[in-house]
Design a protein around this motif. Structure first.
Motif, PDB file in Angstrom:
ATOM      1  N   LEU A  82     -17.040  13.825   5.795  1.00  0.00           N
ATOM      2  CA  LEU A  82     -16.191  14.487   6.781  1.00  0.00           C
ATOM      3  C   LEU A  82     -16.130  13.644   8.051  1.00  0.00           C
ATOM      4  O   LEU A  82     -17.007  13.726   8.910  1.00  0.00           O
ATOM      5  N   ARG A  83     -15.114  12.837   8.173  1.00  0.00           N
ATOM      6  CA  ARG A  83     -14.962  11.983   9.352  1.00  0.00           C
ATOM      7  C   ARG A  83     -14.486  12.818  10.558  1.00  0.00           C
ATOM      8  O   ARG A  83     -13.803  13.821  10.386  1.00  0.00           O
ATOM      9  N   PRO A  84     -14.817  12.381  11.764  1.00  0.00           N
ATOM     10  CA  PRO A  84     -14.427  13.156  12.951  1.00  0.00           C
ATOM     11  C   PRO A  84     -12.926  13.251  13.166  1.00  0.00           C
ATOM     12  O   PRO A  84     -12.444  14.224  13.735  1.00  0.00           O
ATOM     13  N   GLY A  85     -12.162  12.253  12.715  1.00  0.00           N
ATOM     14  CA  GLY A  85     -10.732  12.304  12.923  1.00  0.00           C
ATOM     15  C   GLY A  85     -10.386  12.252  14.401  1.00  0.00           C
ATOM     16  O   GLY A  85     -10.767  11.351  15.130  1.00  0.00           O
ATOM     17  N   GLY A  86      -9.674  13.266  14.871  1.00  0.00           N
ATOM     18  CA  GLY A  86      -9.254  13.306  16.267  1.00  0.00           C
ATOM     19  C   GLY A  86     -10.239  13.998  17.189  1.00  0.00           C
ATOM     20  O   GLY A  86      -9.906  14.244  18.355  1.00  0.00           O
ATOM     21  N   CYS A  87     -11.428  14.326  16.713  1.00  0.00           N
ATOM     22  CA  CYS A  87     -12.423  15.000  17.553  1.00  0.00           C
ATOM     23  C   CYS A  87     -12.925  14.039  18.625  1.00  0.00           C
ATOM     24  O   CYS A  87     -13.179  12.858  18.354  1.00  0.00           O
ATOM     25  N   LYS A  88     -13.110  14.555  19.827  1.00  0.00           N
ATOM     26  CA  LYS A  88     -13.574  13.735  20.940  1.00  0.00           C
ATOM     27  C   LYS A  88     -15.071  13.869  21.195  1.00  0.00           C
ATOM     28  O   LYS A  88     -15.709  12.937  21.679  1.00  0.00           O
ATOM     29  N   THR A  89     -15.636  15.035  20.914  1.00  0.00           N
ATOM     30  CA  THR A  89     -17.060  15.270  21.154  1.00  0.00           C
ATOM     31  C   THR A  89     -17.711  15.818  19.890  1.00  0.00           C
ATOM     32  O   THR A  89     -17.025  16.238  18.942  1.00  0.00           O
ATOM     33  N   PHE A  90     -19.048  15.816  19.894  1.00  0.00           N
ATOM     34  CA  PHE A  90     -19.762  16.375  18.750  1.00  0.00           C
ATOM     35  C   PHE A  90     -19.539  17.885  18.647  1.00  0.00           C
ATOM     36  O   PHE A  90     -19.576  18.448  17.549  1.00  0.00           O
TER      37      PHE A  90
END
Length: 379
Positions: free
Chosen positions: A191-199
């Motif tokens: 599961l890659r973060p993609g467009g997520c900016k923070t944890f």
């Protein structure tokens, strides 16, 4: 301070910016750990950099005393003598791994030179060639060691090609089961973060929704995490599998997601902190209607709470072996259908043997789910 309107507005704007930065990144004056980190990225300095920084003053004073003594007091060196440059480890310098290709080339060159000299000496002295080649020319056995390091298996996934011939094709639709047991480290790697900016975004938008979808197909979901112990053979295997530099980063809800996800996962400390954060977010969103079990170290947490005697304490380092403990617990709790999602070949073999002795429990060994996930992702 000037009291003009423009000055006051500028000051208020700068003050609000400072407050927003502290609110998003945390107050640096409340930091109580011994780590040295960047405020904006939460990258943590490695041990060597910290030691260099903490000893830089004493080292400078020592070199100054040596300079004064050698050049001004005892006159053992001229005043024009070159001062040796210090090799200071910079903050942005990442740990570099050894060049295995270069080590291999150096070893082959050494072998070629050694054999050529010995062969010429053997020819001139009427030596026995069979006896010549019967002696080892290394301090380590090549069959068990790779250039001085213990040789460990790296391609166990090839065994899956043999097992696929004896497994029926998986259904097109994921079957409903009583229990779903997931290798958490594998899921995080996929599961890659993609467009997520923070944890925090990653937990709320990627990981937790994935577990909620899993709960739609199974009333009980178990997340089994790896443990990372320093004094273990598995630690050396991970060291061999991982390639490239690593960067330690503080994992908090407000910490920014690194641009290179796989590089971030190469650090065991990074993964340990990430697993704990994801556990907290899962437990916070869990409800009493469906059962959730997550492991943390040798312990495990269940929502809703129940007797965990069958699961804790558990000192299994690898999730693949600990998964079988959760399979046994699910059987004792009356589960009839259990789905295990992992990519570890050893766990596949163990799961196949356990299904034959599980009695009334039927384990769904769906090869399709193994093929959908990358085999042995590098971490």
């Amino acid at each position: 301070m000037s009291k003009t309107g423009a000055t006051q507005r500028k000051f208020a704007k700068q003050l609000n910016s400072l407050v927003n930065v502290i609110a998003n990144m945390g107050n640096p004056f409340e930091e109580d750990s011994s780590d040295i980190l960047r405020l904006h990225s939460r990258d943590i300095m490695d041990k060597e950099s910290v030691e260099c920084l903490t000893s830089i003053q004493s080292k400078g004073q020592e070199q100054y005393a040596t300079f004064v003594n050698d050049r001004l007091k005892t006159n053992t060196k001229p005043i024009t003598a070159t001062i040796t440059r210090n090799k200071v480890i910079l903050f942005n310098k990442q740990a570099q791994r050894s060049n295995k290709a270069g080590s291999k080339a150096d070893l082959l060159k050494s072998e070629t030179s050694l054999f050529s000299r010995l062969y010429v000496a053997c020819q001139s002295r009427d030596g026995d060639l069979e006896n010549f080649f019967s002696h080892e020319n290394h301090s380590f056995p090549p069959s068990l060691s790779s250039y001085g390091q213990l040789r460990l298996p790296l391609q166990k996934s090839q065994l899956m090609q043999c097992l696929e011939q004896h497994v029926e094709s998986a259904p097109n639709v994921r079957p409903r089961t009583d229990v779903s047991i997931i290798d958490g480290a594998v899921l995080v790697s996929i599961l890659r973060p993609g467009g997520c900016k923070t944890f925090g975004d990653y937990a709320a938008k990627v990981f937790v929704p994935q577990i909620e979808r899993e709960h739609d197909q199974a009333p009980r979901v178990d997340i089994v995490w790896d443990q990372y112990l320093d004094n273990s053979l598995k630690a050396q295997t991970r060291e061999k599998r991982s390639t490239g530099p690593t960067q330690r980063r503080r994992v908090e809800l407000s910490s920014p997601i690194p641009s290179n996800w796989q590089q971030f996962l190469r650090s065991n400390d990074n993964k340990t902190e990430l697993f704990k954060l994801l556990n907290r977010e899962l437990i916070a969103k869990a409800t009493a209607e469906k059962s959730l079990v997550v492991t943390e170290g040798e312990t495990a947490i269940c929502v809703p709470a129940r007797d965990m005697t069958n699961l804790v304490p558990c000192n299994h380092e690898e999730a693949d072996s600990r998964i079988m403990v959760h399979v046994a617990d699910a059987i004792m709790m009356g589960a009839q259908k259990i789905l295990v999602r992992t990519v570890d070949t050893g766990c596949s073999g163990a799961r196949g043997s356990s299904s034959a002795t599980a009695g009334k429990c039927r384990t769904l060994d769906c090869i399709r789910y193994w093929q959908e996930l990358p085999l042995h992702p590098r971490s």
